[in-house]
Design an enzyme around this catalytic site. Structure first.
Site, short mmCIF file in Angstrom:
data_model
loop_
_atom_site.label_atom_id
_atom_site.label_comp_id
_atom_site.label_asym_id
_atom_site.label_seq_id
_atom_site.Cartn_x
_atom_site.Cartn_y
_atom_site.Cartn_z
N ASP A 1 0.83 -1.21 0.00
CA ASP A 1 0.00 0.00 0.00
C ASP A 1 0.87 1.25 0.00
O ASP A 1 0.47 2.29 0.52
CB ASP A 1 -0.92 -0.01 1.24
CG ASP A 1 -2.05 1.00 1.11
OD1 ASP A 1 -2.61 1.40 2.17
OD2 ASP A 1 -2.37 1.42 -0.03
N LYS B 1 2.57 3.36 -5.70
CA LYS B 1 2.02 2.34 -6.62
C LYS B 1 3.04 1.93 -7.68
O LYS B 1 3.02 0.80 -8.15
CB LYS B 1 0.74 2.84 -7.29
CG LYS B 1 -0.29 3.41 -6.30
CD LYS B 1 -0.50 2.51 -5.09
CE LYS B 1 -1.11 3.27 -3.91
NZ LYS B 1 -1.05 2.48 -2.65
N ASP C 1 -3.27 -3.04 -2.44
CA ASP C 1 -4.35 -2.06 -2.44
C ASP C 1 -4.27 -1.23 -3.73
O ASP C 1 -3.21 -1.14 -4.35
CB ASP C 1 -4.23 -1.12 -1.23
CG ASP C 1 -5.46 -0.22 -1.08
OD1 ASP C 1 -5.32 0.88 -0.51
OD2 ASP C 1 -6.56 -0.61 -1.54
N ASN C 2 -5.38 -0.63 -4.13
CA ASN C 2 -5.41 0.39 -5.20
C ASN C 2 -5.03 -0.09 -6.58
O ASN C 2 -4.46 0.69 -7.37
CB ASN C 2 -4.49 1.57 -4.83
CG ASN C 2 -4.71 2.07 -3.46
OD1 ASN C 2 -3.84 1.96 -2.60
ND2 ASN C 2 -5.90 2.61 -3.20
N GLU D 1 -11.50 4.16 -0.88
CA GLU D 1 -11.90 4.49 0.50
C GLU D 1 -12.69 5.80 0.56
O GLU D 1 -12.35 6.78 -0.08
CB GLU D 1 -10.65 4.61 1.40
CG GLU D 1 -9.55 5.51 0.91
CD GLU D 1 -8.50 4.77 0.12
OE1 GLU D 1 -8.80 3.71 -0.46
OE2 GLU D 1 -7.36 5.23 0.08
C1 LIG Z 1 9.10 3.29 -2.02
N1 LIG Z 1 9.31 2.70 -0.73
C2 LIG Z 1 8.68 3.11 0.40
N2 LIG Z 1 9.16 2.67 1.57
C3 LIG Z 1 8.58 3.04 2.72
N3 LIG Z 1 7.48 3.83 2.79
C4 LIG Z 1 6.98 4.28 1.63
C5 LIG Z 1 7.53 3.95 0.39
N4 LIG Z 1 6.79 4.51 -0.58
C6 LIG Z 1 5.81 5.20 0.04
N5 LIG Z 1 5.92 5.06 1.37
C7 LIG Z 1 5.01 5.59 2.37
O1 LIG Z 1 3.77 4.90 2.17
C8 LIG Z 1 2.69 5.83 2.16
C9 LIG Z 1 2.29 6.08 0.74
C10 LIG Z 1 1.20 5.56 0.23
C11 LIG Z 1 0.86 5.79 -1.21
N6 LIG Z 1 -0.57 5.59 -1.36
C12 LIG Z 1 -1.23 6.26 -2.30
O2 LIG Z 1 -0.66 7.00 -3.09
C13 LIG Z 1 -2.71 6.12 -2.34
C14 LIG Z 1 -3.43 7.06 -3.07
C15 LIG Z 1 -4.82 6.99 -3.12
C16 LIG Z 1 -5.56 7.98 -3.91
C17 LIG Z 1 -6.62 7.60 -4.72
C18 LIG Z 1 -7.33 8.56 -5.48
C19 LIG Z 1 -6.97 9.90 -5.40
F1 LIG Z 1 -7.65 10.83 -6.09
C20 LIG Z 1 -5.91 10.29 -4.58
C21 LIG Z 1 -5.21 9.34 -3.85
C22 LIG Z 1 -5.51 5.98 -2.43
C23 LIG Z 1 -4.77 5.04 -1.69
O3 LIG Z 1 -5.40 4.05 -1.00
C24 LIG Z 1 -3.38 5.08 -1.65
O4 LIG Z 1 -2.71 4.11 -0.94
C25 LIG Z 1 3.28 7.05 2.81
F2 LIG Z 1 2.61 8.19 2.51
C26 LIG Z 1 4.69 7.06 2.27
O5 LIG Z 1 5.55 7.87 3.07
MG LIG Z 2 -4.04 2.50 -0.46
#
Ligand SMILES: CNc1ncnc2c1ncn2[C@@H]1O[C@H](/C=C/CNC(=O)c2cc(-c3ccc(F)cc3)cc(O)c2O)[C@H](F)[C@H]1O
Ligand SMILES: [Mg+2]
Length: 214
Positions: free
Chosen positions: A141, A144, A169-170, A199
């Protein structure tokens, strides 16, 4: 100074949830996101699918990529058998700080190890640092565009065994097209799509469950 959304989400947990009660923490976050501010937690509709996959997998060792505020961390941890462990990776220190407090308030901290770091750096260290052999369940999650890279990395590091479950997810919104293409066409996985909604909205989304065949 202005608070952040994760900080306002945490304030809602402290105000509305009962300390030590994971379900009340999940409910408080869902109410906050439905009534006050949208946030990218897996949410209750997809969360119930997550719960059923966790329960049927009955995992001893779980990895979550992307803790954010700890909503899915709490959902998963609250369903783990005794002595089972959940390792969750979060590289944003502000998110990690909020997540630690959400996890503690829910009373599931002893089942959770929150690692403040990047998946690419920490997946190769899982065995040596945490004594992990293989993961029974992985919840993807995070960014992406990293689902595929990190899945290949887990394969290379020997962190998946026959029967290991990946739940992503997603896969519709925002989508993870390269991951889906790979996992659905690979002879090493048996995949299943669970149609749901983004969500707190009516938009289409879903989870992809893939079993590693070894
Ligand atoms: C790359 N390696 C990483 N290692 C450790 N932590 C990380 C890493 N990469 C990110 N993180 C960490 O994981 C999290 C990132 C979550 C990203 N999730 C989403 O973008 C995401 C977006 C939507 C969404 C849908 C429609 C819309 F209009 C707008 C948004 C819905 C969802 O359910 C999501 O999960 C955190 F923020 C970041 O620091
Ligand atoms: Mg998500």
């Amino acid at each position: 100074t202005q608070s952040t959304r994760p900080q306002r989400l945490l304030a809602a947990v402290h105000k509305k949830a009962t300390r030590g009660n994971p379900r009340s923490v999940v409910k408080a976050i869902d109410e906050f996101c439905n009534q006050n501010e949208w946030a990218m937690n897996v949410g209750n509709e997809k969360g119930e699918i997550l719960d059923s996959v966790v329960s049927e997998t009955n995992p001893g060792c779980v990895l979550e990529l992307g803790t954010y505020c700890g909503y899915s961390t709490v959902r998963i941890a609250s369903l783990l058998p005794p002595h089972a462990q959940l390792i969750t990776l979060e590289f944003n220190p502000d998110n990690a700080a909020v997540a630690r407090q959400v996890i503690a308030w829910a009373g599931v901290a002893e089942k959770v190890r929150l690692v403040e770091g990047e998946s690419g750096e920490w997946i190769p260290k899982m065995k040596e640092q945490f004594g992990v052999k293989t993961f029974d369940l992985v919840f993807l999650d995070h960014w992406k565009n990293r689902y595929l890279l990190d899945t290949k990395l887990m394969e290379e590091c020997g962190l998946l065994k026959k029967g290991s479950v990946l739940l992503a997810d997603n896969v519709v919104c925002p989508g993870a097209p390269d991951y889906l293409e790979y996992i659905r066409n690979s002879p090493q996985y048996k995949s299943q799509f669970f149609k749901s909604h983004l969500e707190y909205t009516k938009a289409e989304d879903g989870l992809e469950k893939s079993v590693f065949l070894g």
